[in-house]
Design an enzyme around this catalytic site. Structure first.
Site, PDB file in Angstrom:
ATOM      1  N   GLY A   1      31.465  33.701  32.930  1.00 40.21           N
ATOM      2  CA  GLY A   1      32.232  34.897  33.649  1.00 40.21           C
ATOM      3  C   GLY A   1      30.912  35.833  33.993  1.00 40.21           C
ATOM      4  O   GLY A   1      30.038  35.429  33.981  1.00 40.21           O
ATOM      5  N   ALA A   2      31.366  36.823  34.405  1.00 39.18           N
ATOM      6  CA  ALA A   2      30.440  37.949  35.071  1.00 39.18           C
ATOM      7  C   ALA A   2      30.537  39.516  34.205  1.00 39.18           C
ATOM      8  O   ALA A   2      31.685  39.735  33.840  1.00 39.18           O
ATOM      9  CB  ALA A   2      30.527  38.386  36.312  1.00 39.18           C
TER      10      ALA A   2
ATOM     11  N   GLU B   1      28.916  43.317  33.297  1.00 36.24           N
ATOM     12  CA  GLU B   1      28.781  44.632  33.940  1.00 36.24           C
ATOM     13  C   GLU B   1      27.246  44.554  34.392  1.00 36.24           C
ATOM     14  O   GLU B   1      26.982  45.123  35.576  1.00 36.24           O
ATOM     15  CB  GLU B   1      28.915  45.794  33.154  1.00 36.24           C
ATOM     16  CG  GLU B   1      28.702  47.222  33.865  1.00 36.24           C
ATOM     17  CD  GLU B   1      29.071  48.452  32.803  1.00 36.24           C
ATOM     18  OE1 GLU B   1      28.813  49.611  33.155  1.00 36.24           O
ATOM     19  OE2 GLU B   1      29.550  48.089  31.592  1.00 36.24           O
TER      20      GLU B   1
ATOM     21  N   VAL C   1      27.601  36.181  32.065  1.00 38.48           N
ATOM     22  CA  VAL C   1      28.054  35.853  30.700  1.00 38.48           C
ATOM     23  C   VAL C   1      28.304  34.339  30.706  1.00 38.48           C
ATOM     24  O   VAL C   1      28.703  33.679  31.525  1.00 38.48           O
ATOM     25  CB  VAL C   1      29.341  36.614  30.384  1.00 38.48           C
ATOM     26  CG1 VAL C   1      29.754  36.374  28.933  1.00 38.48           C
ATOM     27  CG2 VAL C   1      29.443  37.876  30.694  1.00 38.48           C
TER      28      VAL C   1
ATOM     29  N   ASP D   1      37.276  52.630  24.587  1.00 38.63           N
ATOM     30  CA  ASP D   1      37.906  51.742  25.792  1.00 38.63           C
ATOM     31  C   ASP D   1      38.807  50.502  24.979  1.00 38.63           C
ATOM     32  O   ASP D   1      38.367  49.624  25.411  1.00 38.63           O
ATOM     33  CB  ASP D   1      36.734  51.260  26.552  1.00 38.63           C
ATOM     34  CG  ASP D   1      37.227  50.582  27.898  1.00 38.63           C
ATOM     35  OD1 ASP D   1      38.350  50.850  28.106  1.00 38.63           O
ATOM     36  OD2 ASP D   1      36.466  50.114  28.549  1.00 38.63           O
TER      37      ASP D   1
END
Length: 396
Positions: free
Chosen positions: A187-188, A190, A194, A305
């Site tokens: 994944g990507a 911020e 990842v 969050d």
């Protein structure tokens, strides 16, 4: 493909149907083999559905999996390779201990609720109820204000350190890059990619981990913001909060290494398994999230969050609070529509309490509001809060 569950000798997998199959899908073929063995030694199994239980595996071993679909036109291409690990005997025993209180607690929830309701009715109707009773007031304040227990640690904001590197050194263990092996990008984040990979510390067995990397060409501020998450995470120790293994800061790329959560983010996991769980299982997930958030509140940490996308799920359906990066609140540079401008920053409107939207007043109470939204997300299997309402409509 994702892992639904695992034991010492089996792994249960599920995968999405191809977007544009060449005809009606007849069945699927799953190929797997041990990571350290050749692909020529692979085993294949057939499945009529998009799930499969692979049995007869070795405990504590990492396996490589690929899947392909078959139509009347023949087989399609194999998917990309994914790595999943069976449980060790130690992990299995631990998982039983973890799940037992969840089951007992969930089953008892209804009974506790009824008892509490009866007690409230009796107390409210009791003649001569003294609202000024000091003992009752003291207890009420204790349980509603989140007072610390004796000896309880208090969260320290890493941004209060004059030298941010000092906070990293204090709260996060430095890991030599030779102990880390990146397997693949999953994944990507911020600040960069990842990945999943392996961590082999001296004197310890190899373990599967998640690795966040800092993209090259970073500024010093980006490096500080990236590592601040590790400085925060390293202060926590709770079974329902994601565990930090350590950081790599003396080599490139800079990394944050955490435990690996096989089923990924809770919102995606629920959408992929719509209708597959019992109410008791869903309540157990929520109970775990509540336990993690209670721990954070007791440490005087405000998440700001809390959402299903920021909860990770392991192979035993244990949910853990994650995503402690605060930079999204400090900068107004993200294009993610989830985070909407408000008073000079970005906040997730659909998950945020009214006072936090209006006055940026974030407290454990506003985290409780967000938890209410998470409860709705879980019970609706990952539906978008407020459905198709605009953020402006939600604010009103």
């Amino acid at each position: 493909m994702h892992q639904v569950s695992r034991t010492v000798d089996s792994i249960t997998l599920s995968w999405s149907q191809p977007d544009q199959p060449n005809g009606v899908i007849l069945d699927y073929e799953l190929q797997y083999y041990e990571k350290d063995q050749s692909e020529y030694n692979s085993t294949t199994v057939r499945s009529q559905t998009n799930t499969a239980v692979i049995r007869g595996l070795k405990s504590g071993s990492i396996y490589v999996f690929q899947v392909r679909a078959r139509t009347v036109a023949g087989f399609g291409r194999y998917s990309g390779k994914l790595y999943f690990q069976t449980m060790t005997e130690e992990e299995y025993n631990t998982s039983i201990q973890e799940k037992l209180p969840l089951i007992i607690g969930s089953a008892a929830a209804g009974l506790v609720f009824l008892i509490a309701l009866v007690v409230i009715i009796i107390v409210c109707n009791r003649r001569g109820f003294d609202r000024g009773d000091s003992e009752y007031t003291d207890k009420l304040q204790h349980y509603t204000s989140g007072h610390m227990s004796p000896g309880m640690k208090i969260y320290i904001d890493p941004f209060t350190y004059e030298d941010p590197n000092e906070a990293v050194r204090e709260f996060a263990k430095e890991i030599d890059i030779s102990c880390v092996k990146i397997e693949q990008v999953i994944g990507a984040g911020e600040f960069g990619e990842v990945c999943s990979g392996n961590l082999k510390l001296p004197g310890k067995r190899e373990m599967f981990v998640a690795i966040k990397t800092l993209k090259s060409g970073y500024t010093e501020k980006q490096r500080r913001d990236f590592l601040s998450e590790a400085s925060i995470m390293g202060q926590f120790d709770h079974p329902n909060v994601i565990h930090l293994e350590g950081v790599v800061t003396k080599s490139s790329p800079v990394m944050i290494i955490t435990e690996f959560m096989e089923n990924g983010s809770l919102d995606t996991f629920l959408r992929q398994n719509d209708g597959q769980f019992t109410v008791i299982q869903l309540v157990g997930m929520l109970r775990g999230i509540a336990s993690g958030m209670k721990y954070l509140a007791d440490m005087n940490y405000v998440h700001r969050d809390l959402a299903a996308r920021n909860i990770l799920v392991n192979s035993n359906l244990v949910c853990k609070v994650s995503d402690f990066g605060l930079s999204r609140f400090l900068e107004d540079d993200t294009s993610d529509p989830t985070y909407t401008s408000a008073l000079g920053g970005k906040i997730p409107i659909r998950w945020t309490a009214p006072e936090a939207i209006q006055y940026r007043k974030f407290t454990s109470a506003s985290d409780v509001w967000s938890y209410g939204i998470v409860m709705w997300e879980v019970m609706s299997y990952g539906e978008r809060p407020y459905w198709d309402m605009t953020n402006q409509d939600v604010r009103i």
